[in-house]
Motif scaffolding. Structure first.
Motif, PDB file in Angstrom:
ATOM      1  N   GLY A 172      -2.356 -14.639 -12.186  1.00  0.00           N
ATOM      2  CA  GLY A 172      -1.696 -15.528 -11.234  1.00  0.00           C
ATOM      3  C   GLY A 172      -1.313 -14.770  -9.976  1.00  0.00           C
ATOM      4  O   GLY A 172      -0.980 -15.360  -8.954  1.00  0.00           O
ATOM      5  N   ARG A 173      -1.368 -13.467 -10.056  1.00  0.00           N
ATOM      6  CA  ARG A 173      -0.906 -12.632  -8.964  1.00  0.00           C
ATOM      7  C   ARG A 173      -2.090 -12.088  -8.172  1.00  0.00           C
ATOM      8  O   ARG A 173      -3.120 -11.742  -8.743  1.00  0.00           O
ATOM      9  CB  ARG A 173      -0.160 -11.454  -9.587  1.00  0.00           C
ATOM     10  CG  ARG A 173       0.558 -10.564  -8.623  1.00  0.00           C
ATOM     11  CD  ARG A 173       1.137  -9.397  -9.402  1.00  0.00           C
ATOM     12  NE  ARG A 173       2.396  -8.964  -8.841  1.00  0.00           N
ATOM     13  CZ  ARG A 173       3.120  -7.977  -9.372  1.00  0.00           C
ATOM     14  NH1 ARG A 173       2.727  -7.368 -10.460  1.00  0.00           N
ATOM     15  NH2 ARG A 173       4.244  -7.616  -8.814  1.00  0.00           N
ATOM     16  N   CYS A 174      -1.920 -11.976  -6.846  1.00  0.00           N
ATOM     17  CA  CYS A 174      -3.008 -11.455  -6.018  1.00  0.00           C
ATOM     18  C   CYS A 174      -2.793  -9.975  -5.737  1.00  0.00           C
ATOM     19  O   CYS A 174      -1.883  -9.589  -5.012  1.00  0.00           O
ATOM     20  CB  CYS A 174      -3.113 -12.224  -4.702  1.00  0.00           C
ATOM     21  SG  CYS A 174      -4.472 -11.570  -3.704  1.00  0.00           S
ATOM     22  N   TYR A 175      -3.646  -9.148  -6.322  1.00  0.00           N
ATOM     23  CA  TYR A 175      -3.501  -7.699  -6.172  1.00  0.00           C
ATOM     24  C   TYR A 175      -3.963  -7.219  -4.811  1.00  0.00           C
ATOM     25  O   TYR A 175      -3.460  -6.228  -4.283  1.00  0.00           O
ATOM     26  CB  TYR A 175      -4.240  -6.992  -7.312  1.00  0.00           C
ATOM     27  CG  TYR A 175      -3.687  -7.432  -8.625  1.00  0.00           C
ATOM     28  CD1 TYR A 175      -2.372  -7.129  -8.961  1.00  0.00           C
ATOM     29  CD2 TYR A 175      -4.412  -8.230  -9.495  1.00  0.00           C
ATOM     30  CE1 TYR A 175      -1.803  -7.574 -10.129  1.00  0.00           C
ATOM     31  CE2 TYR A 175      -3.861  -8.689 -10.671  1.00  0.00           C
ATOM     32  CZ  TYR A 175      -2.557  -8.354 -10.984  1.00  0.00           C
ATOM     33  OH  TYR A 175      -1.990  -8.818 -12.142  1.00  0.00           O
ATOM     34  N   HIS A 176      -4.913  -7.900  -4.271  1.00  0.00           N
ATOM     35  CA  HIS A 176      -5.385  -7.580  -2.925  1.00  0.00           C
ATOM     36  C   HIS A 176      -4.235  -7.752  -1.922  1.00  0.00           C
ATOM     37  O   HIS A 176      -4.002  -6.898  -1.066  1.00  0.00           O
ATOM     38  CB  HIS A 176      -6.535  -8.544  -2.567  1.00  0.00           C
ATOM     39  CG  HIS A 176      -7.772  -7.849  -2.133  1.00  0.00           C
ATOM     40  ND1 HIS A 176      -8.962  -7.957  -2.817  1.00  0.00           N
ATOM     41  CD2 HIS A 176      -8.026  -7.066  -1.061  1.00  0.00           C
ATOM     42  CE1 HIS A 176      -9.887  -7.257  -2.172  1.00  0.00           C
ATOM     43  NE2 HIS A 176      -9.347  -6.715  -1.107  1.00  0.00           N
ATOM     44  N   ALA A 177      -3.516  -8.882  -2.057  1.00  0.00           N
ATOM     45  CA  ALA A 177      -2.371  -9.126  -1.174  1.00  0.00           C
ATOM     46  C   ALA A 177      -1.298  -8.067  -1.413  1.00  0.00           C
ATOM     47  O   ALA A 177      -0.718  -7.524  -0.469  1.00  0.00           O
ATOM     48  CB  ALA A 177      -1.809 -10.526  -1.433  1.00  0.00           C
ATOM     49  N   ARG A 178      -1.047  -7.761  -2.693  1.00  0.00           N
ATOM     50  CA  ARG A 178      -0.016  -6.775  -3.057  1.00  0.00           C
ATOM     51  C   ARG A 178      -0.334  -5.407  -2.450  1.00  0.00           C
ATOM     52  O   ARG A 178       0.558  -4.713  -1.970  1.00  0.00           O
ATOM     53  CB  ARG A 178       0.063  -6.694  -4.580  1.00  0.00           C
ATOM     54  CG  ARG A 178       1.110  -5.754  -5.143  1.00  0.00           C
ATOM     55  CD  ARG A 178       1.250  -6.014  -6.643  1.00  0.00           C
ATOM     56  NE  ARG A 178       1.502  -4.808  -7.416  1.00  0.00           N
ATOM     57  CZ  ARG A 178       2.706  -4.315  -7.682  1.00  0.00           C
ATOM     58  NH1 ARG A 178       3.764  -4.912  -7.209  1.00  0.00           N
ATOM     59  NH2 ARG A 178       2.838  -3.226  -8.415  1.00  0.00           N
ATOM     60  N   LEU A 179      -1.622  -5.037  -2.444  1.00  0.00           N
ATOM     61  CA  LEU A 179      -2.037  -3.761  -1.851  1.00  0.00           C
ATOM     62  C   LEU A 179      -1.669  -3.715  -0.368  1.00  0.00           C
ATOM     63  O   LEU A 179      -1.354  -2.661   0.173  1.00  0.00           O
ATOM     64  CB  LEU A 179      -3.552  -3.566  -2.037  1.00  0.00           C
ATOM     65  CG  LEU A 179      -4.124  -2.230  -1.563  1.00  0.00           C
ATOM     66  CD1 LEU A 179      -3.650  -1.088  -2.461  1.00  0.00           C
ATOM     67  CD2 LEU A 179      -5.649  -2.261  -1.536  1.00  0.00           C
ATOM     68  N   HIS A 180      -1.736  -4.879   0.287  1.00  0.00           N
ATOM     69  CA  HIS A 180      -1.412  -4.954   1.717  1.00  0.00           C
ATOM     70  C   HIS A 180       0.063  -5.275   1.953  1.00  0.00           C
ATOM     71  O   HIS A 180       0.445  -5.627   3.063  1.00  0.00           O
ATOM     72  CB  HIS A 180      -2.295  -6.008   2.395  1.00  0.00           C
ATOM     73  CG  HIS A 180      -3.735  -5.587   2.497  1.00  0.00           C
ATOM     74  ND1 HIS A 180      -4.283  -5.049   3.652  1.00  0.00           N
ATOM     75  CD2 HIS A 180      -4.743  -5.593   1.594  1.00  0.00           C
ATOM     76  CE1 HIS A 180      -5.562  -4.757   3.440  1.00  0.00           C
ATOM     77  NE2 HIS A 180      -5.864  -5.091   2.203  1.00  0.00           N
ATOM     78  N   GLY A 181       0.878  -5.205   0.877  1.00  0.00           N
ATOM     79  CA  GLY A 181       2.302  -5.456   1.018  1.00  0.00           C
ATOM     80  C   GLY A 181       2.638  -6.928   1.218  1.00  0.00           C
ATOM     81  O   GLY A 181       3.663  -7.270   1.802  1.00  0.00           O
ATOM     82  N   ARG A 182       1.776  -7.811   0.766  1.00  0.00           N
ATOM     83  CA  ARG A 182       2.005  -9.249   0.932  1.00  0.00           C
ATOM     84  C   ARG A 182       2.059  -9.924  -0.434  1.00  0.00           C
ATOM     85  O   ARG A 182       1.732  -9.327  -1.443  1.00  0.00           O
ATOM     86  CB  ARG A 182       0.851  -9.886   1.735  1.00  0.00           C
ATOM     87  CG  ARG A 182       0.663  -9.254   3.097  1.00  0.00           C
ATOM     88  CD  ARG A 182      -0.631  -9.702   3.739  1.00  0.00           C
ATOM     89  NE  ARG A 182      -0.982  -8.797   4.832  1.00  0.00           N
ATOM     90  CZ  ARG A 182      -2.210  -8.628   5.302  1.00  0.00           C
ATOM     91  NH1 ARG A 182      -3.226  -9.299   4.792  1.00  0.00           N
ATOM     92  NH2 ARG A 182      -2.427  -7.794   6.284  1.00  0.00           N
ATOM     93  N   THR A 183       2.464 -11.208  -0.435  1.00  0.00           N
ATOM     94  CA  THR A 183       2.411 -11.991  -1.668  1.00  0.00           C
ATOM     95  C   THR A 183       1.199 -12.923  -1.587  1.00  0.00           C
ATOM     96  O   THR A 183       0.582 -13.075  -0.527  1.00  0.00           O
ATOM     97  CB  THR A 183       3.674 -12.850  -1.841  1.00  0.00           C
ATOM     98  OG1 THR A 183       3.716 -13.801  -0.764  1.00  0.00           O
ATOM     99  CG2 THR A 183       4.928 -12.001  -1.831  1.00  0.00           C
ATOM    100  N   LYS A 184       0.903 -13.558  -2.712  1.00  0.00           N
ATOM    101  CA  LYS A 184      -0.253 -14.455  -2.757  1.00  0.00           C
ATOM    102  C   LYS A 184      -0.105 -15.603  -1.752  1.00  0.00           C
ATOM    103  O   LYS A 184      -1.059 -15.988  -1.075  1.00  0.00           O
ATOM    104  CB  LYS A 184      -0.384 -15.018  -4.171  1.00  0.00           C
ATOM    105  CG  LYS A 184      -1.579 -15.911  -4.387  1.00  0.00           C
ATOM    106  CD  LYS A 184      -1.585 -16.355  -5.842  1.00  0.00           C
ATOM    107  CE  LYS A 184      -2.646 -17.402  -6.117  1.00  0.00           C
ATOM    108  NZ  LYS A 184      -2.531 -17.901  -7.498  1.00  0.00           N
ATOM    109  N   ASP A 185       1.127 -16.125  -1.647  1.00  0.00           N
ATOM    110  CA  ASP A 185       1.324 -17.276  -0.767  1.00  0.00           C
ATOM    111  C   ASP A 185       1.230 -16.911   0.710  1.00  0.00           C
ATOM    112  O   ASP A 185       1.054 -17.766   1.560  1.00  0.00           O
ATOM    113  CB  ASP A 185       2.682 -17.936  -1.064  1.00  0.00           C
ATOM    114  CG  ASP A 185       2.679 -18.568  -2.454  1.00  0.00           C
ATOM    115  OD1 ASP A 185       1.591 -18.937  -2.923  1.00  0.00           O
ATOM    116  OD2 ASP A 185       3.749 -18.671  -3.075  1.00  0.00           O
ATOM    117  N   ASN A 186       1.372 -15.621   1.006  1.00  0.00           N
ATOM    118  CA  ASN A 186       1.248 -15.170   2.392  1.00  0.00           C
ATOM    119  C   ASN A 186       0.203 -14.048   2.466  1.00  0.00           C
ATOM    120  O   ASN A 186       0.413 -13.009   3.057  1.00  0.00           O
ATOM    121  CB  ASN A 186       2.612 -14.659   2.886  1.00  0.00           C
ATOM    122  CG  ASN A 186       2.539 -14.183   4.320  1.00  0.00           C
ATOM    123  OD1 ASN A 186       1.795 -14.734   5.131  1.00  0.00           O
ATOM    124  ND2 ASN A 186       3.284 -13.136   4.636  1.00  0.00           N
TER     125      ASN A 186
END
Lengths: 301, 325
Positions: A172-186
């Motif tokens: 459910g979580r976006c790791y690509h976004a997390r790598l860029h310091g963001r959340t899935k919704d943003n």
């Protein structure tokens, strides 16, 4: 044996996406599954181009199916699923959530992200109208043999993962976004710069995985180059090739030659390295101790 | 709300029942359950005795048969389902559609719960499983937020059970092959994730490396705490960054969310950890039982009830908070 092209797992620019399906219409392949598998936020970027791609492929004599999302949780995703089922094209189910949306009595196919591990599940799906199942890549050859045999009795064609980065996990979580310091919704579409996923290495700098939004893939490109004979004998009716950004149409030709007996396994593996010198191969899920293993002589992971 | 508690051994079952668990879940000592570790789980006699003990104390027992049956070997799983019924289990927890179909057909009176390994993450699929296989309860995946859980409960009459304490799976359960890719041991097929048999530690110049299946995924100073090398909580490098790219080595603790989960319509709270000791299990159960009893009596939750268990270990509410995604 047939060649099926699986849905593109990555987020490509629309022009590149459309070009893939124009090229595939001319390629020596039999079937194409397209649409969004990984992230519902990507679909609006290219969904208007899907009908054209489907028409082009059908006109070229290919059979076509649209994939469901691999993990359906949000209301938006359930709505997308309902719309997909109304398009009049066969659906490849990659999350069982798709099943209640399918039109009554419509045949469907089942993709590799549905857990078809045994004859009981295969028979249940057949009873509901499945006529083709691409098995989970994790299955060993012995299970493939048993299921291909059961599939023959049930009238279900069995397909196996033939080439491409392995879909290892979805979240459910976006790791690509997390790598860029963001959340899935943003996420700001952090995955769009990585046409084959973002390489993930171990602390020893050893290539290991690739992140692709909410999906986690293998670093290696799985290849059944050395096992076509065993798979043919088992009664497997198709190999699935998963789109990649480098030399994909050449790969389609290569696997066609392999299936036609014009080249053998080692020649196929060598030719894959001609196309992409950095590609590491694996076939361990099928025949090895672990998924990352490679039975060939070159380019072990 | 019902407290559903793990038991890896008959002793843990008895301890959990005595500590106030409403329900115990456990599995047979074979590949039919997803915690197939050496020295854990129940043989048939132990299961029968465990169920009798629980029933005598007013508790229920659920038997997890939540791996995916191996092609050509389904009889092992079919036998486990029949034996669970013979032992008096109050329900079986299943994930495999083939096994659900088998149970609905051959053991129609045996109550069926849908395991978290089935990754049923929305009301459509839950209602479909209910219609198709007569499931009465679903264990929800740990990728949903509290509002999403409330939305599911608004659209289904099936009971929902959610994890509140213990390990945290960050990938959709039942759909993850990371472990078998790196080690050959699979949660779905073998009931094992990141197995200890494939872990190697090595020390060099004061640095301790942890490898899983030959991949180095933790590196700490020799005197620093070394977390167990689970793949999704390992340390990796990508795009010039190094760290816990998927999840930090944290555990789930949703104790403070119990009132919200109750409001969201959740029937049962599940504690993870069939591999944990009986004293740990008893302590966690006592605390969570006190919390739901307080809630039922309209009193505030006991303060910091799990502080001791949490000591030195980072905790998260995981996906229950939307920002996790």
């Amino acid at each position: 044996m047939d060649l099926t092209i699986g849905p593109n797992q990555f987020f490509w620019a629309t022009d590149r996406w459309a070009a893939l399906y124009r090229d595939l219409a001319q390629a020596p392949i039999d079937r194409v599954v397209l649409g969004e598998l990984v992230c519902s936020k990507r679909l609006p970027f290219y969904q208007d181009h899907i009908p054209d791609a489907v028409a082009t492929l059908l006109a070229a004599g290919k059979s076509v199916a649209l994939t469901s999302l691999a993990l359906i949780t949000l209301k938006r995703e359930r709505k997308q699923m309902a719309e997909l089922a109304e398009m009049g094209v066969e659906i490849e189910v990659n999350d069982l959530t798709a099943l209640p949306f399918l039109p009554q009595d419509a045949g469907f196919s089942v993709g590799p992200l549905v857990n078809v591990y045994n004859e009981g599940t295969l028979a249940w799906l057949a009873k509901r109208g499945a006529h083709r199942v691409c098995l989970p890549p994790e299955l060993p050859l012995k299970s493939v043999e048993t299921l291909a045999s059961a599939g023959a009795d049930l009238g279900v064609s069995i397909e196996v993962w033939g080439h491409g980065r392995l879909p290892l996990a979805i979240s459910g979580r976006c790791y690509h976004a997390r790598l860029h310091g963001r959340t899935k919704d943003n996420c700001q579409f952090a995955c769009d710069q990585d046409p084959d996923g973002k390489d993930v290495k171990t602390l020893d700098d050893q290539p290991f995985m690739a992140m692709n939004g909410v999906q986690t893939l293998s670093d290696t490109y799985a290849s059944v180059a050395h096992h076509v004979q065993a798979l043919t004998q088992a009664g497997v009716s198709a190999l699935r090739l998963s789109p990649q950004s480098t030399g994909f149409i050449e790969l389609c030709h290569l696997y066609r030659q392999l299936l036609d007996g014009q080249i053998d396994g080692p020649q196929t593996a060598a030719a894959i390295h001609q196309i992409d010198g950095n590609a590491r191969l694996s076939d361990g899920f099928l025949t090895g101790q672990r998924g990352a293993d490679w039975s060939g002589l070159t380019a072990s992971p | 709300m019902e407290i559903v508690c793990p038991a890896g051994t008959p002793a843990a079952l008895r301890a959990a029942v005595k500590a106030g668990a409403h329900t115990i879940y456990c599995g047979f000592a074979d590949e039919s359950n997803a915690r197939n570790f050496p020295g854990l789980n129940f043989d048939r006699n132990e299961m029968r005795d465990g169920v009798s003990f629980a029933h005598a104390h007013g508790a229920k027992v659920l038997v997890a048969i939540n791996t995916f049956a191996r092609a050509g070997e389904e009889a092992i799983w079919h036998r486990a389902i029949g034996d669970a019924q013979t032992c008096g289990a109050d329900a079986v927890i299943l994930a495999d559609p083939g096994l659900l179909a088998f149970t609905a057909h051959h053991h129609p009176t045996l109550r069926r719960h849908l395991s978290v390994q089935a990754a049923a993450a929305n009301a459509d699929i839950i209602n479909f499983y209910a219609q198709e296989f007569g499931i009465k309860r679903v264990v929800l995946p740990r990728v949903l937020s509290v509002p999403e859980i409330a939305a599911i409960n608004a659209e289904t009459t099936i009971e929902t059970e959610v994890f509140v304490f213990g390990g945290l799976c960050v990938m959709a359960e039942g759909r993850c092959s990371l472990s078998s890719y790196a080690t050959g041991q699979s949660p779905n097929m073998n009931g094992v994730c990141s197995p200890a048999s494939h872990v190697k530690y090595s020390q060099d110049h004061g640095v301790l490396d942890a490898r899983l299946g030959g991949y180095t995924i933790h590196r700490v100073g020799k005197n620093d705490p070394a977390p167990y090398p689970t793949l999704c909580k390992g340390c990796f490098g990508a795009g010039g960054k190094t760290g816990h790219l998927f999840e930090d080595p944290v555990s789930l603790n949703a104790e403070r969310l119990i009132p919200q989960l109750q409001k969201a319509g959740v029937t049962a709270l599940k504690i993870e950890g069939r591999q944990r000791s009986r004293s740990y299990v008893a302590q966690v159960v006592r605390n969570f039982r006190a919390a739901v009893d307080a809630l039922d009596a309209g009193k505030p939750l006991p303060e910091g009830m799990l502080a001791r268990l949490s000591e030195g270990q980072a905790m998260t509410t995981g996906a229950y908070k939307k920002t996790w995604r």
